[in-house]
Design a protein around this motif. Structure first.
Motif, PDB file in Angstrom:
ATOM      1  N   LEU A  86       0.805  -1.213   0.000  1.00  0.00           N
ATOM      2  CA  LEU A  86       0.000   0.000   0.000  1.00  0.00           C
ATOM      3  C   LEU A  86       0.841   1.268   0.000  1.00  0.00           C
ATOM      4  CD1 LEU A  86      -2.666  -1.164   2.614  1.00  0.00           C
ATOM      5  CD2 LEU A  86      -2.777  -1.316   0.120  1.00  0.00           C
ATOM      6  N   GLY A  87       2.172   1.119   0.063  1.00  0.00           N
ATOM      7  CA  GLY A  87       3.062   2.278   0.038  1.00  0.00           C
ATOM      8  C   GLY A  87       2.730   3.268   1.131  1.00  0.00           C
ATOM      9  N   ARG A  88       2.681   4.546   0.759  1.00  0.00           N
ATOM     10  CA  ARG A  88       2.351   5.604   1.719  1.00  0.00           C
ATOM     11  C   ARG A  88       0.877   6.013   1.610  1.00  0.00           C
ATOM     12  NH1 ARG A  88       5.259   7.175   5.839  1.00  0.00           N
ATOM     13  NH2 ARG A  88       4.658   9.329   5.518  1.00  0.00           N
ATOM     14  N   ALA A  89       0.110   5.313   0.743  1.00  0.00           N
ATOM     15  CA  ALA A  89      -1.297   5.666   0.551  1.00  0.00           C
ATOM     16  C   ALA A  89      -2.128   5.390   1.804  1.00  0.00           C
ATOM     17  CB  ALA A  89      -1.876   4.896  -0.633  1.00  0.00           C
ATOM     18  N   LYS A  90      -1.747   4.405   2.588  1.00  0.00           N
ATOM     19  CA  LYS A  90      -2.483   4.039   3.812  1.00  0.00           C
ATOM     20  C   LYS A  90      -1.485   3.875   4.947  1.00  0.00           C
ATOM     21  CE  LYS A  90      -6.519   2.913   1.770  1.00  0.00           C
ATOM     22  NZ  LYS A  90      -7.811   3.341   2.057  1.00  0.00           N
ATOM     23  N   GLN A 126      10.252   0.150   9.224  1.00  0.00           N
ATOM     24  CA  GLN A 126      10.707   1.543   9.303  1.00  0.00           C
ATOM     25  C   GLN A 126       9.468   2.336   9.704  1.00  0.00           C
ATOM     26  OE1 GLN A 126      12.127   3.361   5.675  1.00  0.00           O
ATOM     27  NE2 GLN A 126      12.430   5.334   6.667  1.00  0.00           N
ATOM     28  N   PRO A 127       9.511   3.042  10.832  1.00  0.00           N
ATOM     29  CA  PRO A 127       8.308   3.719  11.319  1.00  0.00           C
ATOM     30  C   PRO A 127       7.639   4.600  10.262  1.00  0.00           C
ATOM     31  CG  PRO A 127      10.063   3.873  12.941  1.00  0.00           C
ATOM     32  CD  PRO A 127      10.667   3.266  11.700  1.00  0.00           C
ATOM     33  N   TRP A 128       6.315   4.601  10.281  1.00  0.00           N
ATOM     34  CA  TRP A 128       5.520   5.408   9.368  1.00  0.00           C
ATOM     35  C   TRP A 128       5.919   6.878   9.476  1.00  0.00           C
ATOM     36  CZ3 TRP A 128       2.211   5.226   5.423  1.00  0.00           C
ATOM     37  CH2 TRP A 128       1.408   6.330   5.168  1.00  0.00           C
ATOM     38  N   SER A 129       6.163   7.327  10.700  1.00  0.00           N
ATOM     39  CA  SER A 129       6.511   8.735  10.931  1.00  0.00           C
ATOM     40  C   SER A 129       7.847   9.116  10.302  1.00  0.00           C
ATOM     41  CB  SER A 129       6.552   9.030  12.432  1.00  0.00           C
ATOM     42  OG  SER A 129       7.543   8.232  13.055  1.00  0.00           O
ATOM     43  N   GLN A 130       8.649   8.100   9.952  1.00  0.00           N
ATOM     44  CA  GLN A 130       9.949   8.352   9.330  1.00  0.00           C
ATOM     45  C   GLN A 130       9.959   7.925   7.861  1.00  0.00           C
ATOM     46  OE1 GLN A 130      12.876   6.428  11.823  1.00  0.00           O
ATOM     47  NE2 GLN A 130      12.103   7.442  13.655  1.00  0.00           N
ATOM     48  N   GLY A 131       8.770   7.898   7.248  1.00  0.00           N
ATOM     49  CA  GLY A 131       8.682   7.587   5.824  1.00  0.00           C
ATOM     50  C   GLY A 131       8.477   6.125   5.492  1.00  0.00           C
ATOM     51  N   GLY A 132       8.238   5.276   6.494  1.00  0.00           N
ATOM     52  CA  GLY A 132       8.029   3.848   6.249  1.00  0.00           C
ATOM     53  C   GLY A 132       6.795   3.577   5.408  1.00  0.00           C
ATOM     54  N   ALA A 133       6.875   2.552   4.593  1.00  0.00           N
ATOM     55  CA  ALA A 133       5.765   2.177   3.706  1.00  0.00           C
ATOM     56  C   ALA A 133       4.917   1.087   4.351  1.00  0.00           C
ATOM     57  CB  ALA A 133       6.315   1.688   2.369  1.00  0.00           C
ATOM     58  N   THR A 134       3.637   1.084   4.014  1.00  0.00           N
ATOM     59  CA  THR A 134       2.718   0.063   4.504  1.00  0.00           C
ATOM     60  C   THR A 134       2.679  -1.068   3.473  1.00  0.00           C
ATOM     61  OG1 THR A 134       1.483   1.807   5.616  1.00  0.00           O
ATOM     62  CG2 THR A 134       0.401  -0.321   5.442  1.00  0.00           C
ATOM     63  N   ASP A 135       3.820  -1.708   3.295  1.00  0.00           N
ATOM     64  CA  ASP A 135       3.968  -2.814   2.350  1.00  0.00           C
ATOM     65  C   ASP A 135       4.155  -4.111   3.130  1.00  0.00           C
ATOM     66  OD1 ASP A 135       3.842  -0.920   0.357  1.00  0.00           O
ATOM     67  OD2 ASP A 135       5.994  -0.963  -0.094  1.00  0.00           O
ATOM     68  N   ARG A 145       2.879  -5.932  24.185  1.00  0.00           N
ATOM     69  CA  ARG A 145       3.974  -5.515  25.069  1.00  0.00           C
ATOM     70  C   ARG A 145       5.206  -5.136  24.263  1.00  0.00           C
ATOM     71  NH1 ARG A 145       8.576  -8.123  27.223  1.00  0.00           N
ATOM     72  NH2 ARG A 145       9.282  -7.152  29.138  1.00  0.00           N
ATOM     73  N   ASP A 146       5.592  -6.004  23.328  1.00  0.00           N
ATOM     74  CA  ASP A 146       6.790  -5.730  22.539  1.00  0.00           C
ATOM     75  C   ASP A 146       6.586  -4.531  21.610  1.00  0.00           C
ATOM     76  OD1 ASP A 146       8.346  -7.740  23.702  1.00  0.00           O
ATOM     77  OD2 ASP A 146       7.566  -9.253  22.321  1.00  0.00           O
ATOM     78  N   HIS A 147       5.349  -4.347  21.111  1.00  0.00           N
ATOM     79  CA  HIS A 147       5.082  -3.204  20.241  1.00  0.00           C
ATOM     80  C   HIS A 147       5.217  -1.893  21.032  1.00  0.00           C
ATOM     81  CE1 HIS A 147       2.455  -1.588  16.699  1.00  0.00           C
ATOM     82  NE2 HIS A 147       3.712  -1.189  16.633  1.00  0.00           N
ATOM     83  N   ARG A 148       4.723  -1.895  22.259  1.00  0.00           N
ATOM     84  CA  ARG A 148       4.887  -0.698  23.101  1.00  0.00           C
ATOM     85  C   ARG A 148       6.362  -0.470  23.419  1.00  0.00           C
ATOM     86  NH1 ARG A 148       0.380  -3.025  25.181  1.00  0.00           N
ATOM     87  NH2 ARG A 148       1.513  -4.048  26.856  1.00  0.00           N
ATOM     88  N   ASP A 149       7.076  -1.545  23.769  1.00  0.00           N
ATOM     89  CA  ASP A 149       8.497  -1.430  24.135  1.00  0.00           C
ATOM     90  C   ASP A 149       9.344  -0.900  22.983  1.00  0.00           C
ATOM     91  OD1 ASP A 149       8.050  -2.275  26.693  1.00  0.00           O
ATOM     92  OD2 ASP A 149       9.029  -4.228  26.460  1.00  0.00           O
ATOM     93  N   ILE A 150       9.074  -1.366  21.771  1.00  0.00           N
ATOM     94  CA  ILE A 150       9.916  -0.991  20.634  1.00  0.00           C
ATOM     95  C   ILE A 150       9.805   0.505  20.320  1.00  0.00           C
ATOM     96  CG2 ILE A 150       8.406  -1.354  18.626  1.00  0.00           C
ATOM     97  CD1 ILE A 150      10.736  -3.085  17.481  1.00  0.00           C
ATOM     98  N   HIS A 151       8.694   1.128  20.759  1.00  0.00           N
ATOM     99  CA  HIS A 151       8.494   2.555  20.512  1.00  0.00           C
ATOM    100  C   HIS A 151       8.950   3.445  21.673  1.00  0.00           C
ATOM    101  CE1 HIS A 151       6.523   2.435  16.620  1.00  0.00           C
ATOM    102  NE2 HIS A 151       5.861   1.377  17.029  1.00  0.00           N
ATOM    103  N   LYS A 152       9.421   2.856  22.764  1.00  0.00           N
ATOM    104  CA  LYS A 152       9.878   3.651  23.906  1.00  0.00           C
ATOM    105  C   LYS A 152      11.196   4.338  23.574  1.00  0.00           C
ATOM    106  CE  LYS A 152       7.696   1.047  27.603  1.00  0.00           C
ATOM    107  NZ  LYS A 152       7.915   0.077  28.685  1.00  0.00           N
TER     108      LYS A 152
END
Length: 175
Positions: A86-90, A126-135, A145-152
């Motif tokens: 979906l690239g950056r469209a979504k 690669q985080p969406w906020s840093q240009g990551g694609a939704t591919d 838990r791990d998703h929260r931790d990885i963003h700390k």
């Protein structure tokens, strides 16, 4: 009733209750979407096993029973194609992408975590906020838990990709 396994009976009662809840407010009007990986031959055989996105194997009979009240997602059966990049469209990953990943992952991608895939959230490599694609190639299943931790702040992650395309993450948590 001697010898009754009450926790098991309570579990079966909960499953029966969930299978009979009204579905008129669910998207697609089905009780659930079951992601089952098996061949057609396994589905019609009496002794074959199917693999669920919870990481468990069930009998072909149980897969057929679940299929009576659930949405069936053909993974390799040549149905209508769904866009998986979906690239950056979504910003958010789609159900089609989640279903495709369920055929590759059994659990959270973090090393040592055994949370089943069905309980994971999809993370952008690669985080969406840093240009990551939704591919699809950039989606990584992480338990809550791990998703929260990885963003700390201060947390680092090392991602390795195996020969099968499956990603493994090692989280370096701040002490």
């Amino acid at each position: 009733m001697g010898g009754v396994d009450w926790p098991h009976r309570y579990g079966l009662a909960l499953v029966e209750l969930l299978e009979h809840l009204p579905t008129d407010r669910l998207p697609g009007k089905v009780a659930a979407t079951v992601v089952v990986t098996m061949t057609r031959e396994q589905l019609v055989a009496d002794l074959a096993a199917a693999h669920l996105d919870t990481g468990h194997d069930i009998s072909a009979g149980d897969a057929r029973r679940l299929a009576c009240n659930a949405g069936i997602v053909p993974v390799v059966l040549g149905g209508a194609s769904q866009p998986l990049d979906l690239g950056r469209a979504k910003r958010f990953f789609s159900e089609a992408q989640r279903t495709a990943l369920a055929t590759k992952y059994d659990q959270c991608a973090v090393q040592g975590c055994d949370s089943p895939f069905a309980w994971t959230e999809l993370h952008h490599e690669q985080p969406w906020s840093q240009g990551g694609a939704t591919d699809l190639d950039h989606a990584v299943p992480l338990c809550g838990r791990d998703h929260r931790d990885i963003h700390k702040p201060g947390t680092r992650a090392t991602i390795t990709t195996g020969p099968d395309g499956r990603k493994t993450i090692q989280i370096h948590r701040r002490e």
